[in-house]
Design a protein around this motif. Structure first.
Motif, PDB file in Angstrom:
ATOM      1  N   ALA A 233      23.281  40.959  52.101  1.00  0.00           N
ATOM      2  CA  ALA A 233      24.307  40.419  52.999  1.00  0.00           C
ATOM      3  C   ALA A 233      25.147  39.363  52.285  1.00  0.00           C
ATOM      4  O   ALA A 233      26.378  39.318  52.429  1.00  0.00           O
ATOM      5  CB  ALA A 233      23.662  39.834  54.246  1.00  0.00           C
ATOM      6  N   PHE A 234      24.498  38.503  51.506  1.00  0.00           N
ATOM      7  CA  PHE A 234      25.223  37.461  50.782  1.00  0.00           C
ATOM      8  C   PHE A 234      26.166  38.073  49.759  1.00  0.00           C
ATOM      9  O   PHE A 234      27.369  37.748  49.719  1.00  0.00           O
ATOM     10  CB  PHE A 234      24.244  36.513  50.095  1.00  0.00           C
ATOM     11  N   TRP A 235      25.652  38.972  48.925  1.00  0.00           N
ATOM     12  CA  TRP A 235      26.452  39.468  47.812  1.00  0.00           C
ATOM     13  C   TRP A 235      27.576  40.389  48.253  1.00  0.00           C
ATOM     14  O   TRP A 235      28.650  40.387  47.656  1.00  0.00           O
ATOM     15  CB  TRP A 235      25.545  40.121  46.761  1.00  0.00           C
ATOM     16  N   THR A 236      27.376  41.160  49.303  1.00  0.00           N
ATOM     17  CA  THR A 236      28.499  41.953  49.801  1.00  0.00           C
ATOM     18  C   THR A 236      29.582  41.052  50.390  1.00  0.00           C
ATOM     19  O   THR A 236      30.774  41.299  50.204  1.00  0.00           O
ATOM     20  CB  THR A 236      28.027  42.983  50.846  1.00  0.00           C
ATOM     21  N   THR A 237      29.174  39.971  51.059  1.00  0.00           N
ATOM     22  CA  THR A 237      30.153  39.069  51.674  1.00  0.00           C
ATOM     23  C   THR A 237      30.984  38.346  50.628  1.00  0.00           C
ATOM     24  O   THR A 237      32.213  38.268  50.738  1.00  0.00           O
ATOM     25  CB  THR A 237      29.441  38.047  52.573  1.00  0.00           C
ATOM     26  N   VAL A 238      30.354  37.812  49.591  1.00  0.00           N
ATOM     27  CA  VAL A 238      31.100  36.995  48.625  1.00  0.00           C
ATOM     28  C   VAL A 238      31.857  37.836  47.599  1.00  0.00           C
ATOM     29  O   VAL A 238      32.702  37.307  46.868  1.00  0.00           O
ATOM     30  CB  VAL A 238      30.182  35.974  47.905  1.00  0.00           C
ATOM     31  N   THR A 239      31.571  39.134  47.531  1.00  0.00           N
ATOM     32  CA  THR A 239      32.314  39.998  46.612  1.00  0.00           C
ATOM     33  C   THR A 239      33.269  40.939  47.340  1.00  0.00           C
ATOM     34  O   THR A 239      33.994  41.708  46.690  1.00  0.00           O
ATOM     35  CB  THR A 239      31.356  40.839  45.746  1.00  0.00           C
ATOM     36  N   GLY A 240      33.297  40.903  48.669  1.00  0.00           N
ATOM     37  CA  GLY A 240      34.187  41.772  49.415  1.00  0.00           C
ATOM     38  C   GLY A 240      33.840  43.237  49.292  1.00  0.00           C
ATOM     39  O   GLY A 240      34.726  44.103  49.254  1.00  0.00           O
ATOM     40  N   THR A 241      32.549  43.540  49.230  1.00  0.00           N
ATOM     41  CA  THR A 241      32.087  44.911  49.078  1.00  0.00           C
ATOM     42  C   THR A 241      31.249  45.297  50.300  1.00  0.00           C
ATOM     43  O   THR A 241      30.981  44.482  51.184  1.00  0.00           O
ATOM     44  CB  THR A 241      31.236  45.067  47.809  1.00  0.00           C
ATOM     45  N   ARG A 242      30.814  46.546  50.334  1.00  0.00           N
ATOM     46  CA  ARG A 242      29.858  46.994  51.335  1.00  0.00           C
ATOM     47  C   ARG A 242      28.668  47.596  50.619  1.00  0.00           C
ATOM     48  O   ARG A 242      28.773  48.024  49.458  1.00  0.00           O
ATOM     49  CB  ARG A 242      30.487  48.001  52.298  1.00  0.00           C
ATOM     50  N   LEU A 243      27.544  47.642  51.301  1.00  0.00           N
ATOM     51  CA  LEU A 243      26.312  48.114  50.677  1.00  0.00           C
ATOM     52  C   LEU A 243      26.184  49.623  50.838  1.00  0.00           C
ATOM     53  O   LEU A 243      26.380  50.169  51.924  1.00  0.00           O
ATOM     54  CB  LEU A 243      25.103  47.416  51.301  1.00  0.00           C
ATOM     55  N   SER A 244      25.800  50.280  49.763  1.00  0.00           N
ATOM     56  CA  SER A 244      25.511  51.710  49.817  1.00  0.00           C
ATOM     57  C   SER A 244      24.199  51.937  50.566  1.00  0.00           C
ATOM     58  O   SER A 244      23.438  50.987  50.803  1.00  0.00           O
ATOM     59  CB  SER A 244      25.371  52.272  48.400  1.00  0.00           C
TER      60      SER A 244
END
Length: 241
Positions: A22-33
């Motif tokens: 949740a943290f890394w998708t939020t701060v990189t503007g990505t979504r999780l596979s």
């Protein structure tokens, strides 16, 4: 051996892993596979455009980061890596886990031939894996990674840093000589137009500031992993003139 692409893997402890995606998708503007692996331990950060170049993994130890090198021929590349001083940790046939002379893990995987760089997000770009090397192993590790990739080592902005003269790729490799510590670790770096503005945004999502360096801020994410916000241009990857 031809390295087609470098992938950054964010490794986080399995017992705290759920806090990381949740943290890394939020701060990189990505979504999780979708999660994959026998225990759902792998996932990819999918950008809005461009090719995914950052992945995340639950691990059994304290975590950190590691490199995946996409190559044309995994078997030939494995043979070359071993000849240069690497040790095979796990051979899965079409991909392999190895350890460098100092003992840091990395993977050789089949090349996909895709190198379109994802866009920057909120003035930041996760674009670098920094290998943290103990002083006594530094020269050997620099020589190993230069020989393995075929990319020439160049002095960085400070004497404790070496960069590899890579072709244009979404993720690059930095080697850092640690003044103290055991080495054999690695972390991801984000290039930031304004590191303090990025720090404030990351703190809103659960990160904490650990310390300040000359051109970087050392941060800790909600899963306990360390990473850096660096004062580099998100488009060029270079320090401001």
């Amino acid at each position: 051996m031809t390295v087609r692409r470098v992938l950054a893997f964010i490794d986080r402890p399995g017992d705290r892993f759920e806090e990381a995606p949740a943290f890394w998708t939020t701060v990189t503007g990505t979504r999780l596979s979708p999660r994959r692996g026998d225990d759902g331990e792998f996932a990819t950060l999918l950008p809005a455009s461009g090719d995914a170049c950052v992945k995340i993994q639950a691990v059994g130890d304290g975590g950190g980061a590691h490199l995946d090198l996409e190559v044309d021929d995994v078997r030939a590349s494995l043979t070359r890596a071993v000849a240069l001083g690497a040790a095979v940790a796990a051979d899965h046939g079409d991909w392999a886990v190895l350890r460098s002379p100092e003992g840091r893990a990395f993977c050789l995987v089949p090349g996909e031939g895709t190198t379109r760089r994802p866009p920057a997000f909120a003035g930041t770009r996760l674009d670098q894996v920094c290998l943290d090397i103990a002083p006594g192993a530094y020269e050997e590790e620099v020589a190993f990674w230069a020989a393995l990739t075929g990319w020439s080592p160049r002095r960085g902005s400070l004497p404790e840093f070496t960069v590899l003269a890579m072709p244009e790729m979404p993720v690059r490799i930095l080697l850092q000589r640690l003044d103290k510590g055991p080495g054999r670790s690695a972390h991801v770096d984000l290039a930031c137009a304004d590191p303090d503005a990025a720090r404030v945004r990351h703190e809103r999502h659960g990160a904490v500031l650990v310390t300040r360096g000359r051109h970087w801020l050392v941060m800790r994410d909600p899963a306990g992993g360390v990473y850096c916000l660096t004062r580099r241009d998100p488009e060029t990857g270079s320090l401001p003139g």
